[in-house]
Design a protein around this motif. Sequence first.
Motif, PDB file in Angstrom:
ATOM      1  N   LEU A 116       0.836  -1.192   0.000  1.00  0.00           N
ATOM      2  CA  LEU A 116       0.000   0.000   0.000  1.00  0.00           C
ATOM      3  C   LEU A 116       0.874   1.246   0.000  1.00  0.00           C
ATOM      4  CD1 LEU A 116      -2.687   1.649   0.598  1.00  0.00           C
ATOM      5  CD2 LEU A 116      -2.132   1.311   3.012  1.00  0.00           C
ATOM      6  N   ASN A 117       0.481   2.208  -0.811  1.00  0.00           N
ATOM      7  CA  ASN A 117       1.104   3.533  -0.794  1.00  0.00           C
ATOM      8  C   ASN A 117      -0.018   4.544  -0.961  1.00  0.00           C
ATOM      9  OD1 ASN A 117       2.842   5.707  -0.845  1.00  0.00           O
ATOM     10  ND2 ASN A 117       3.483   5.411  -2.969  1.00  0.00           N
TER      11      ASN A 117
ATOM     12  N   VAL B 225      -5.884  11.092   3.315  1.00  0.00           N
ATOM     13  CA  VAL B 225      -6.096  11.619   4.658  1.00  0.00           C
ATOM     14  C   VAL B 225      -4.939  11.239   5.573  1.00  0.00           C
ATOM     15  CG1 VAL B 225      -8.586  11.849   4.658  1.00  0.00           C
ATOM     16  CG2 VAL B 225      -7.567   9.607   5.033  1.00  0.00           C
ATOM     17  N   ALA B 226      -4.148  10.290   5.135  1.00  0.00           N
ATOM     18  CA  ALA B 226      -2.933   9.899   5.853  1.00  0.00           C
ATOM     19  C   ALA B 226      -1.884   9.521   4.825  1.00  0.00           C
ATOM     20  CB  ALA B 226      -3.220   8.711   6.784  1.00  0.00           C
ATOM     21  N   ASN B 227      -0.639   9.786   5.154  1.00  0.00           N
ATOM     22  CA  ASN B 227       0.457   9.342   4.299  1.00  0.00           C
ATOM     23  C   ASN B 227       0.971   8.029   4.866  1.00  0.00           C
ATOM     24  OD1 ASN B 227       0.099  11.731   2.954  1.00  0.00           O
ATOM     25  ND2 ASN B 227       1.906  12.726   3.828  1.00  0.00           N
TER      26      ASN B 227
ATOM     27  N   SER C 248      -6.692  11.722  -7.404  1.00  0.00           N
ATOM     28  CA  SER C 248      -7.538  12.900  -7.297  1.00  0.00           C
ATOM     29  C   SER C 248      -6.663  14.151  -7.369  1.00  0.00           C
ATOM     30  CB  SER C 248      -8.351  12.855  -6.000  1.00  0.00           C
ATOM     31  OG  SER C 248      -9.331  13.882  -5.989  1.00  0.00           O
ATOM     32  N   THR C 249      -7.231  15.305  -6.987  1.00  0.00           N
ATOM     33  CA  THR C 249      -6.502  16.574  -7.031  1.00  0.00           C
ATOM     34  C   THR C 249      -5.546  16.718  -5.854  1.00  0.00           C
ATOM     35  OG1 THR C 249      -8.364  17.595  -5.879  1.00  0.00           O
ATOM     36  CG2 THR C 249      -8.300  17.805  -8.270  1.00  0.00           C
ATOM     37  N   TRP C 250      -4.712  17.761  -5.928  1.00  0.00           N
ATOM     38  CA  TRP C 250      -3.784  18.102  -4.853  1.00  0.00           C
ATOM     39  C   TRP C 250      -2.811  16.975  -4.531  1.00  0.00           C
ATOM     40  CZ3 TRP C 250      -4.410  23.026  -4.802  1.00  0.00           C
ATOM     41  CH2 TRP C 250      -5.687  23.583  -4.910  1.00  0.00           C
ATOM     42  N   GLY C 251      -2.541  16.110  -5.515  1.00  0.00           N
ATOM     43  CA  GLY C 251      -1.598  15.019  -5.305  1.00  0.00           C
ATOM     44  C   GLY C 251      -2.122  13.901  -4.427  1.00  0.00           C
ATOM     45  N   LYS C 252      -3.428  13.845  -4.211  1.00  0.00           N
ATOM     46  CA  LYS C 252      -4.012  12.803  -3.364  1.00  0.00           C
ATOM     47  C   LYS C 252      -4.203  11.513  -4.168  1.00  0.00           C
ATOM     48  CE  LYS C 252      -4.540  15.676   0.092  1.00  0.00           C
ATOM     49  NZ  LYS C 252      -3.723  15.557   1.320  1.00  0.00           N
ATOM     50  N   PHE C 253      -3.788  10.397  -3.597  1.00  0.00           N
ATOM     51  CA  PHE C 253      -3.937   9.111  -4.284  1.00  0.00           C
ATOM     52  C   PHE C 253      -3.890   7.969  -3.276  1.00  0.00           C
ATOM     53  CE2 PHE C 253       0.665   9.559  -3.962  1.00  0.00           C
ATOM     54  CZ  PHE C 253       1.071   8.277  -3.615  1.00  0.00           C
ATOM     55  N   LEU C 254      -4.331   6.827  -3.725  1.00  0.00           N
ATOM     56  CA  LEU C 254      -4.153   5.561  -3.003  1.00  0.00           C
ATOM     57  C   LEU C 254      -3.806   4.503  -4.032  1.00  0.00           C
ATOM     58  CD1 LEU C 254      -6.094   3.965  -0.116  1.00  0.00           C
ATOM     59  CD2 LEU C 254      -5.917   2.676  -2.248  1.00  0.00           C
ATOM     60  N   ASP C 255      -2.798   3.683  -3.738  1.00  0.00           N
ATOM     61  CA  ASP C 255      -2.368   2.627  -4.656  1.00  0.00           C
ATOM     62  C   ASP C 255      -2.099   1.376  -3.830  1.00  0.00           C
ATOM     63  OD1 ASP C 255      -1.316   1.120  -6.764  1.00  0.00           O
ATOM     64  OD2 ASP C 255      -0.442   2.897  -7.696  1.00  0.00           O
ATOM     65  N   MET C 256      -2.930   0.367  -4.009  1.00  0.00           N
ATOM     66  CA  MET C 256      -2.850  -0.846  -3.193  1.00  0.00           C
ATOM     67  C   MET C 256      -2.989  -2.087  -4.076  1.00  0.00           C
ATOM     68  SD  MET C 256      -5.101  -1.797   0.216  1.00  0.00           S
ATOM     69  CE  MET C 256      -6.684  -1.503  -0.578  1.00  0.00           C
ATOM     70  N   THR C 257      -2.041  -3.001  -3.949  1.00  0.00           N
ATOM     71  CA  THR C 257      -2.081  -4.262  -4.692  1.00  0.00           C
ATOM     72  C   THR C 257      -2.167  -5.419  -3.705  1.00  0.00           C
ATOM     73  OG1 THR C 257      -0.786  -3.376  -6.543  1.00  0.00           O
ATOM     74  CG2 THR C 257      -0.861  -5.772  -6.303  1.00  0.00           C
ATOM     75  N   ILE C 258      -3.095  -6.338  -3.937  1.00  0.00           N
ATOM     76  CA  ILE C 258      -3.278  -7.510  -3.081  1.00  0.00           C
ATOM     77  C   ILE C 258      -3.237  -8.760  -3.945  1.00  0.00           C
ATOM     78  CG2 ILE C 258      -4.799  -8.679  -1.443  1.00  0.00           C
ATOM     79  CD1 ILE C 258      -6.082  -5.964  -0.857  1.00  0.00           C
ATOM     80  N   HIS C 259      -2.439  -9.746  -3.517  1.00  0.00           N
ATOM     81  CA  HIS C 259      -2.349 -11.028  -4.226  1.00  0.00           C
ATOM     82  C   HIS C 259      -2.632 -12.155  -3.241  1.00  0.00           C
ATOM     83  CE1 HIS C 259      -1.053 -14.239  -6.837  1.00  0.00           C
ATOM     84  NE2 HIS C 259      -0.111 -14.589  -5.988  1.00  0.00           N
ATOM     85  N   CYS C 260      -3.680 -12.936  -3.510  1.00  0.00           N
ATOM     86  CA  CYS C 260      -4.069 -14.071  -2.660  1.00  0.00           C
ATOM     87  C   CYS C 260      -3.842 -15.375  -3.421  1.00  0.00           C
ATOM     88  CB  CYS C 260      -5.540 -13.977  -2.264  1.00  0.00           C
ATOM     89  SG  CYS C 260      -6.041 -12.378  -1.587  1.00  0.00           S
ATOM     90  N   CYS C 261      -3.344 -16.402  -2.725  1.00  0.00           N
ATOM     91  CA  CYS C 261      -3.069 -17.690  -3.369  1.00  0.00           C
ATOM     92  C   CYS C 261      -3.227 -18.815  -2.338  1.00  0.00           C
ATOM     93  CB  CYS C 261      -1.673 -17.695  -3.995  1.00  0.00           C
ATOM     94  SG  CYS C 261      -0.346 -17.226  -2.855  1.00  0.00           S
ATOM     95  N   SER C 262      -3.270 -20.052  -2.803  1.00  0.00           N
ATOM     96  CA  SER C 262      -3.707 -21.137  -1.922  1.00  0.00           C
ATOM     97  C   SER C 262      -2.725 -22.290  -1.738  1.00  0.00           C
ATOM     98  CB  SER C 262      -5.032 -21.709  -2.448  1.00  0.00           C
ATOM     99  OG  SER C 262      -4.881 -22.173  -3.783  1.00  0.00           O
ATOM    100  N   SER C 263      -1.475 -22.155  -2.170  1.00  0.00           N
ATOM    101  CA  SER C 263      -0.506 -23.240  -1.994  1.00  0.00           C
ATOM    102  C   SER C 263       0.628 -22.784  -1.081  1.00  0.00           C
ATOM    103  CB  SER C 263       0.046 -23.703  -3.343  1.00  0.00           C
ATOM    104  OG  SER C 263       0.662 -22.627  -4.032  1.00  0.00           O
ATOM    105  N   ASP C 264       1.352 -23.740  -0.527  1.00  0.00           N
ATOM    106  CA  ASP C 264       2.431 -23.412   0.406  1.00  0.00           C
ATOM    107  C   ASP C 264       3.436 -22.425  -0.199  1.00  0.00           C
ATOM    108  OD1 ASP C 264       1.450 -24.966   2.449  1.00  0.00           O
ATOM    109  OD2 ASP C 264       2.748 -26.684   2.047  1.00  0.00           O
TER     110      ASP C 264
ATOM    111  N   ALA D 285     -13.507   5.934   4.327  1.00  0.00           N
ATOM    112  CA  ALA D 285     -12.503   6.151   5.366  1.00  0.00           C
ATOM    113  C   ALA D 285     -11.325   5.209   5.174  1.00  0.00           C
ATOM    114  CB  ALA D 285     -13.111   5.946   6.751  1.00  0.00           C
ATOM    115  N   LEU D 286     -10.191   5.658   5.672  1.00  0.00           N
ATOM    116  CA  LEU D 286      -8.988   4.824   5.744  1.00  0.00           C
ATOM    117  C   LEU D 286      -8.715   4.583   7.223  1.00  0.00           C
ATOM    118  CD1 LEU D 286      -6.501   3.476   4.401  1.00  0.00           C
ATOM    119  CD2 LEU D 286      -5.335   5.683   4.584  1.00  0.00           C
TER     120      LEU D 286
END
Length: 205
Positions: A51-52, A56-58, A81-97, A151-152
């Motif tokens: 997450l980056n 509302v929070a850095n 969005s404006t004023w340099g506001k952003f959220l960038d989140m990547t999630i990877h789920c998997c099911s083997s060891d 909300a975050l």
Amino acid sequence: MKAVLSTCLFWAMLSPVVPLKCISAGDTTELSAENVSECKPGQDLCVAGVLNTKSVANREEVFYGCAATEVCHSGHYSFTSTWGKFLDMTIHCCSSDLCNNETLTIPDHNALTPNGMQCPACFTARSQNCTSDKTVDCLGNENQCVRFEGALTEGFNKGHKFFFRGCATEDFCAIKEKQKKGFANLVRIGNSIVTARKENCYNAS
């Protein structure tokens, strides 16, 4: 034949359930065979996420560990969005060891290339609405215009509320829909949880 099947089922029930093993780390430098956790009952997936955000929070967060199916949602959740506001989140789920051994890096949102689409944009943490008197360039795979109120949250602490309009990915636009299935289905990485009170999206142009 029935007797054989019954015997097989009996021994299968007696066989111990081998817990899933996942990489457990809070930093990509900790990815190794030494940092492995046996997942608890009910945790049937491994997860890797980053997450980056500057909103509302850095906050930057990296999480590797175990998760239950209902709380692990693979995808790319991004908004600009404006004023340099952003959220960038990547999630990877998997099911083997140890399947969550992929090295994920904190995304540099400012390095993403505009994709030619634009959306009305505004951002506020002080009210439940804002005036979209500007537009913002959509970046990467952001192909939706979004009007979002949410909300975050960090863990179970009080969340930082915010309202914005701007560009978003299709996965980000599905956050509200996932919540309809209950609290367990909130989109999260480690302690960071994104909740949506209102979310309306349409195709960007």
